[in-house]
Scaffold this active site. Structure first.
Site, PDB file in Angstrom:
ATOM      1  N   LYS A   1       0.832  -1.211   0.000  1.00  0.00           N
ATOM      2  CA  LYS A   1       0.000   0.000   0.000  1.00  0.00           C
ATOM      3  C   LYS A   1       0.867   1.263   0.000  1.00  0.00           C
ATOM      4  CE  LYS A   1      -2.501  -2.824  -0.403  1.00  0.00           C
ATOM      5  NZ  LYS A   1      -2.434  -4.289  -0.284  1.00  0.00           N
TER       6      LYS A   1
ATOM      7  N   GLY B   1      -0.137 -14.370 -13.146  1.00  0.00           N
ATOM      8  CA  GLY B   1      -1.208 -14.410 -12.148  1.00  0.00           C
ATOM      9  C   GLY B   1      -1.913 -13.073 -12.034  1.00  0.00           C
TER      10      GLY B   1
ATOM     11  N   GLY C   1      -4.290 -12.213 -10.016  1.00  0.00           N
ATOM     12  CA  GLY C   1      -5.031 -12.144  -8.754  1.00  0.00           C
ATOM     13  C   GLY C   1      -4.751 -10.801  -8.093  1.00  0.00           C
TER      14      GLY C   1
ATOM     15  N   ILE D   1      -2.582  -9.837  -5.744  1.00  0.00           N
ATOM     16  CA  ILE D   1      -1.183  -9.397  -5.620  1.00  0.00           C
ATOM     17  C   ILE D   1      -0.617  -9.023  -6.995  1.00  0.00           C
ATOM     18  CG2 ILE D   1       1.150 -10.131  -4.931  1.00  0.00           C
ATOM     19  CD1 ILE D   1      -0.199 -11.852  -2.738  1.00  0.00           C
TER      20      ILE D   1
ATOM     21  N   GLU E   1      -2.491 -14.820 -17.270  1.00  0.00           N
ATOM     22  CA  GLU E   1      -3.370 -15.502 -16.308  1.00  0.00           C
ATOM     23  C   GLU E   1      -3.836 -16.828 -16.910  1.00  0.00           C
ATOM     24  OE1 GLU E   1      -4.747 -15.119 -13.086  1.00  0.00           O
ATOM     25  OE2 GLU E   1      -5.672 -17.008 -13.652  1.00  0.00           O
TER      26      GLU E   1
ATOM     27  N   GLY F   1      -0.382 -17.417  -6.112  1.00  0.00           N
ATOM     28  CA  GLY F   1      -0.974 -17.924  -4.872  1.00  0.00           C
ATOM     29  C   GLY F   1       0.077 -18.168  -3.808  1.00  0.00           C
ATOM     30  N   ARG F   2      -0.390 -18.549  -2.649  1.00  0.00           N
ATOM     31  CA  ARG F   2       0.509 -18.740  -1.511  1.00  0.00           C
ATOM     32  C   ARG F   2       0.228 -20.092  -0.870  1.00  0.00           C
ATOM     33  NH1 ARG F   2       3.269 -14.379   0.005  1.00  0.00           N
ATOM     34  NH2 ARG F   2       3.337 -14.977   2.199  1.00  0.00           N
TER      35      ARG F   2
ATOM     36  N   ALA G   1      -5.363 -10.566   6.001  1.00  0.00           N
ATOM     37  CA  ALA G   1      -4.868 -10.176   7.321  1.00  0.00           C
ATOM     38  C   ALA G   1      -6.012 -10.040   8.320  1.00  0.00           C
ATOM     39  CB  ALA G   1      -4.110  -8.858   7.202  1.00  0.00           C
TER      40      ALA G   1
ATOM     41  N   HIS H   1     -23.126  15.045   3.106  1.00  0.00           N
ATOM     42  CA  HIS H   1     -23.005  15.584   1.745  1.00  0.00           C
ATOM     43  C   HIS H   1     -21.934  16.671   1.717  1.00  0.00           C
ATOM     44  CE1 HIS H   1     -24.064  16.908  -2.244  1.00  0.00           C
ATOM     45  NE2 HIS H   1     -24.001  18.151  -1.793  1.00  0.00           N
TER      46      HIS H   1
END
Ligand SMILES: Cc1cc2nc3c(=O)[nH]c(=O)nc-3n(C[C@H](O)[C@H](O)[C@H](O)COP(=O)(O)OP(=O)(O)OC[C@H]3O[C@@H](n4cnc5c(N)ncnc54)[C@H](O)[C@@H]3O)c2cc1C
Length: 474
Positions: free
Chosen positions: A58, A190, A192, A194, A213, A280-281, A329, A453
């Site tokens: 992030k 991949g 996904g 990540i 992919e 993947g993990r 997490a 608003h």
């Protein structure tokens, strides 16, 4: 040997460190063992999430987005930037600083809550339900005993069969967060969460990014309407995404050559300066010495647990990425609190139906509950309503009107079955859907709640109104 502990937690990722803090809050004498270290050998609690996952990704997503805004979006606001450059070393140093602040924060929390921290690898060394022995192999080896053990050893990246990570050319998530200069051609295997997040970071910084992919559908777990919008926006941004590929060979020397067959079964070859593999993990149990105490793992290596996170061993629990369920997490943290409370005789509970998911691309994608395609497959009677950010005043003022918010609700009772958002700060907006679902709210409830608003959250209210086909601003 140290004094016996009531609870020993192995692993200090978001699962482990939260379990340790909650156990200590509940009055248990608690130890937490973690082996992660900084480059100079100091403890770095926080696990994958803090060190090479949620937090650093992030940080880089924010930095790279700032750069993209300065280059492309500021001009519209009348802000002219000349001679814009990017200093990758500084960007990575800032990311490392953010990580370190989080490591330090966890060490501080351990002190504050009187959790005894052991730096090293923890593994079972015998014992039984009356007291488990855990050996810590660290700067100084020690063995501790604990009445209960919570395993929170997390996960590690899955390599492509026969292709090892070298973190020079073929990168896992750790390497992907530390590329010293912007690669000209970046391959990502991949599409996904990540892969898309890391691909976005380096594309914004100037890399040509190709995402390969294996699955034929893009973001198959996401609501189809959002996945379609995401595809449109990401490909427009310049991410070249190919679906339905099959990787046949990866060769790395000075550059990486990936041979694959495309969706039409045609042989293709692509050359990259760096290749991120994000397919993947896998659960991380090496070092636990599981077999010595008969801890049951499944065929994929996950610690086998029941719904309550108890393993096959009495007084041994397991949580987070090392057990079944989404590798997130906040899922690990919820299980952590629930297990500590169960140990204290309370009724800790995790509702898997209300775990939010977020992809921190630009725009962000977030959802909770069921997708429309899931409801169709179940034959459920539902109503759906959506509202575009294009019609939201705050989004216009922000200069980001991409995407929309969508609700799906039971056709009869109007109970919210899912909320889906693609757009600015969707990661924050989704919390409203989670709260609503936890409280069993109807879309009508959201529609009748006063929202500030101008705010992006008004798009949430309008999407709820859209379920009943009575939007006010569209
Ligand atoms: C690039 C990336 C981005 C991500 N972004 C997000 C996100 O935005 N949001 C989100 O929810 N999730 C995200 N995730 C997933 C998230 O990081 C994991 O779901 C989360 O870290 C799992 O927590 P955990 O406590 O189960 O395990 P981990 O965080 O993996 O922690 C396990 C810890 O235990 C230690 N350990 C392992 N074995 C032993 C042992 N025998 N003795 C002592 N210590 C041991 C490990 O070294 C580690 O420190 C991301 C992951 C990656 C890779």
């Amino acid at each position: 040997m140290a004094e016996p502990f009531d609870v020993a937690v192995i692993g200090a990722g978001p699962g482990g460190y939260i379990a340790a803090i909650r156990a200590a809050q509940l009055g248990f004498k608690t130890a937490c063992i973690d082996d992660w270290k900084t480059n100079d050998g100091k403890p770095a609690p926080g696990g994958t999430c803090t060190n090479v996952g949620c937090i650093p990704s992030k940080a880089l997503l924010q930095s790279s987005e700032n750069y993209e805004h300065a280059g492309h979006a500021f001009a519209e606001h009348g802000i002219e930037v000349n001679g814009l450059t990017v200093n990758i070393a500084q960007m990575l140093a800032r990311k490392d600083k953010v990580v370190r602040q989080n490591n330090e924060g966890i060490l501080y929390l351990f002190k504050k809550n009187k959790v005894t921290f052991f730096h090293g690898m923890g593994g079972f060394a015998g014992g039984g339900p009356e007291g488990w022995q855990v050996k810590v192999a660290g700067a100084k080896d020690e063995t501790l005993t604990a009445k209960r053990v919570i395993i929170a050893t997390g996960s590690k990246p899955r390599p492509l069969p026969g292709v090892e990570f070298d973190n020079q050319l073929i990168l896992d998530n750790d390497g992907a967060l530390a590329i010293p200069e912007v690669p000209k051609r970046l391959g990502v295997i991949g599409a996904g969460v990540i892969g898309l997040e890391m691909g976005s970071v380096w594309r914004r910084l100037g890399a040509e990014v190709t995402v390969l992919e294996v699955l034929p559908t893009f973001l198959g777990v996401v609501d189809e309407q959002l996945a379609k919008e995401a595809w449109k926006l990401f490909t427009k941004q310049g991410l070249a995404i190919q679906l339905g590929v099959s990787i046949t060979k990866v060769a790395a020397k000075k550059e990486v050559i990936v041979d694959y067959t495309d969706a039409n079964k045609k042989n293709q070859s692509a050359t990259f300066d760096k290749l991120i593999v994000s397919i993947g993990r896998v659960p991380h149990t090496a070092g636990l010495n599981a077999e010595s105490v008969g801890l049951k793992l499944d065929e994929r290596g996950f610690v086998v647990v029941g719904d309550d996170c108890q393993t096959n061993l009495q007084n041994v629990w397991a949580i987070g990425d090392v057990v079944r369920g989404p590798m997130l997490a906040h899922k690990a943290e919820e299980e952590a609190v629930a297990v500590a409370e169960r140990i204290a005789g309370q009724h800790g509970h995790v509702d898997f139906n209300t775990i939010p998911w977020v992809i921190y691309t630009s725009p962000e994608i977030a959802w909770v509950g069921k997708t429309e395609q899931q409801l169709k497959a179940e034959g459920a009677a539902y109503r759906a309503g959506s509202f575009p950010f294009m019609a939201n005043g705050r989004a216009r003022a922000l200069g980001d009107t991409r995407g929309f918010v969508k609700f799906v609700a039971d056709a009869k009772t109007d109970r919210i079955l899912g909320m889906h958002a693609i757009g600015p700060l969707a990661s924050e907006l989704i919390a409203e859907g989670v709260v609503a679902m936890e409280f069993g709210a109807a879309s009508e409830d959201i529609a009748r709640i006063c929202h500030a608003h101008p705010s992006l959250s008004e798009a949430v209210k309008e999407a709820a109104l859209a379920v009943d086909k009575r939007t006010l601003n569209l």
